[in-house]
Write a protein that holds these residues in place. Structure first.
Motif: not given
Length: 508
Positions: A491-503, A484-488
């Motif tokens: 954070k984006e990858m974390k949100e993507l994983i949660l989005c996939m899980y919800d789907y 990861f480059k930074n916290n941003e």
């Protein structure tokens, strides 16, 4: 020569609604043209299809009648069964039960219609060590009881496999049969039919010059080869061969050899197999006419999805820039469940796996860790070979009846994403914030840059040099090594994983 083109099943086992399966028709010119491959998860209904054909086979060997047990009659359909086998000439062979009775009768539309032999091989294959069987014919009652409980094939049913081999030996065809076995095993296997002092028949195998043993000591894989070879060997042009899980107990190298024989024999025979092995998916055979059918057990009943648009398959397999697209690893498309994550390319698969592993292995809240572990399993093969090839893959997913596909494209493919959204509204699409999953340097190497300067400019120009070095470079979401480059970015990858899980699991 007339072949069987379609099977309809209603009320048998899981088929509460009528299911239709279209078979591959041999063109008698190209290998694999008559091969039908059934795929699907365990308990999806593959064996029910093969068993339906086997019921017709048994009835033909038993005076055109058979009893179908209560457990095999679907109660939702009122416990009545109707199995219809249709020829190319639209003639029908129909096996039906009467009311709620287990008795089923086989009816032919025309008495002189094509009645090609059916050879059926169940997944439970046993070879008895010793056999008291005589060589005489069995009574109809014995045939019926034998056929219901054990493996059968039409016109010549014997109580034990030993008797079948004895028939081959009597016909002076042992050499041909053995050559078929040797071709699958990859080496010569010597065997003889013996009788011991107790007048028991058995098969003796020669392992080497000093060692022999009977079938009790032979491996399950070799036993499987004997059964497979016997079905192929006894069949004739125009016959139908049904094999449940040809890969049983076989090393991948032997699975490949079995496939070679199936492709050869399916040139002028119909062969239907159910399999969980990617080694039995052959690209050339599919282009030649082989049928791929995905069997799915859904709430409404069993559904059968076929790949009808062979051109999209051909485009992917003939993508020479990305030959891995439907390679062995990527063939999981034919065996996956309904949840799939599709990314652009091979590199994306590697880096997304690394992202998932980071969230799983590093200090992460338990909820995110568990969700990441589940989502990781849905990452498909080696990607789709670039965003331009995504349409071909999505079309295959649609034809095979996949319900949930989550497609991730790079940030510079937003226009492509919008196109795909319109074409495939049933699936989910997104892009990452950057143009690539990781930072990428320019494609020009240092020596190439020096050559360019030597041609156009005798003096070094650092500004031009930097511009040349930047050619083809992309800013990615991750560092070049995948961190990861930074916290941003994290954070984006974390949100993507949660989005996939919800789907996949929560939001419908």
């Amino acid at each position: 020569m007339s072949y069987y083109k379609e099977l309809k099943i209603l009320g048998f086992r899981g088929f509460s609604q009528e299911g239709k399966i279209e078979f591959a028709i041999p063109n008698e010119k190209e290998e694999g043209s008559g091969l039908t491959i059934l795929m699907g998860e365990n308990n999806s209904g593959k064996t029910s299809i093969l068993e339906a054909l086997r019921m017709i086979d048994i009835a033909k060997s038993n005076g055109n009648q058979i009893e179908i047990s209560e457990g095999k009659r679907n109660r939702i359909n009122g416990s009545s069964v109707k199995i219809t086998l249709i020829t190319e000439e639209e003639e029908e062979i129909v096996l039906t039960t009467e009311d709620d009775s287990p008795s089923a009768k086989l009816k032919f539309e025309k008495e002189k219609m094509n009645k090609n032999n059916i050879y059926a091989l169940k997944s439970k294959r046993e070879m008895s060590t010793f056999d008291y069987t005589s060589n005489g014919p069995l009574s109809k009652k014995q045939i019926r009881e034998y056929s219901l409980d054990r493996d059968s094939h039409s016109n010549r049913v014997r109580e034990m496999f030993w008797s079948r081999l004895k028939d081959i030996e009597k016909k002076n065809k042992k050499k041909e049969y053995s050559e078929l076995i040797d071709a699958i095993i990859g080496k010569k296997l010597e065997w003889v039919l013996e009788v011991n002092d107790a007048e028991q028949n058995y098969i003796k195998y020669k392992i080497n010059e000093k060692e022999n043993h009977n079938s009790e000591g032979i491996g399950d894989g070799i036993i499987n080869v004997f059964f497979l070879a016997e079905k192929l060997f006894e069949s004739e042009k125009g016959d139908l061969i049904v094999i449940d899980e040809p890969e049983l107990s076989l090393h991948p190298s032997l699975q490949k050899n079995v496939l070679k024989k199936l492709l050869k024999f399916s040139k002028d025979r119909q062969i239907i197999i159910s399999t969980h092995s990617p080694y039995f998916i052959d690209s050339k055979a599919i282009i030649n006419g082989a049928k791929l059918i995905r069997i799915v057990k859904e709430e409404e009943g069993i559904e059968c999805y076929s790949l009808n648009n062979v051109e999209i398959f051909k485009k992917s397999t003939e993508n020479f820039s990305n030959p891995h697209i439907l390679g062995l690893v990527a063939k999981e498309i034919f065996f996956s469940g309904d949840k799939i994550i599709l990314v652009e390319g091979q590199e994306d698969v590697v880096y997304y796996k690394k992202i998932f592993d980071t969230f799983i292995n590093v200090n992460t809240e338990n909820d995110l860790k568990e969700k990441t572990e589940k989502v990781k399993n849905f990452l498909f093969g080696w990607g789709c070979g670039g965003a331009e090839n995504a349409r071909n893959m999505l079309e295959m997913f649609r034809e095979f009846g996949y319900k949930k596909i989550f497609c991730i494209l790079d940030g510079d493919k937003k226009d492509k994403m919008e196109e795909l959204k319109k074409e495939y509204p049933e699936y989910r699409f997104t892009t990452i914030s950057k143009d690539d999953i990781r930072d990428k340097k320019g494609k020009l190497k240092k020596k190439e840059i020096e050559i360019i300067f030597g041609i156009f400019n005798s003096e070094k120009d650092e500004n031009k040099r930097r511009r040349l070095e930047a050619l083809g470079s992309k800013e990615g979401l991750l560092k070049e090594n995948g961190d990861f480059k930074n916290n941003e970015s994290k954070k984006e990858m974390k949100e993507l994983i949660l989005c996939m899980y919800d789907y996949f699991f929560e939001k419908q």
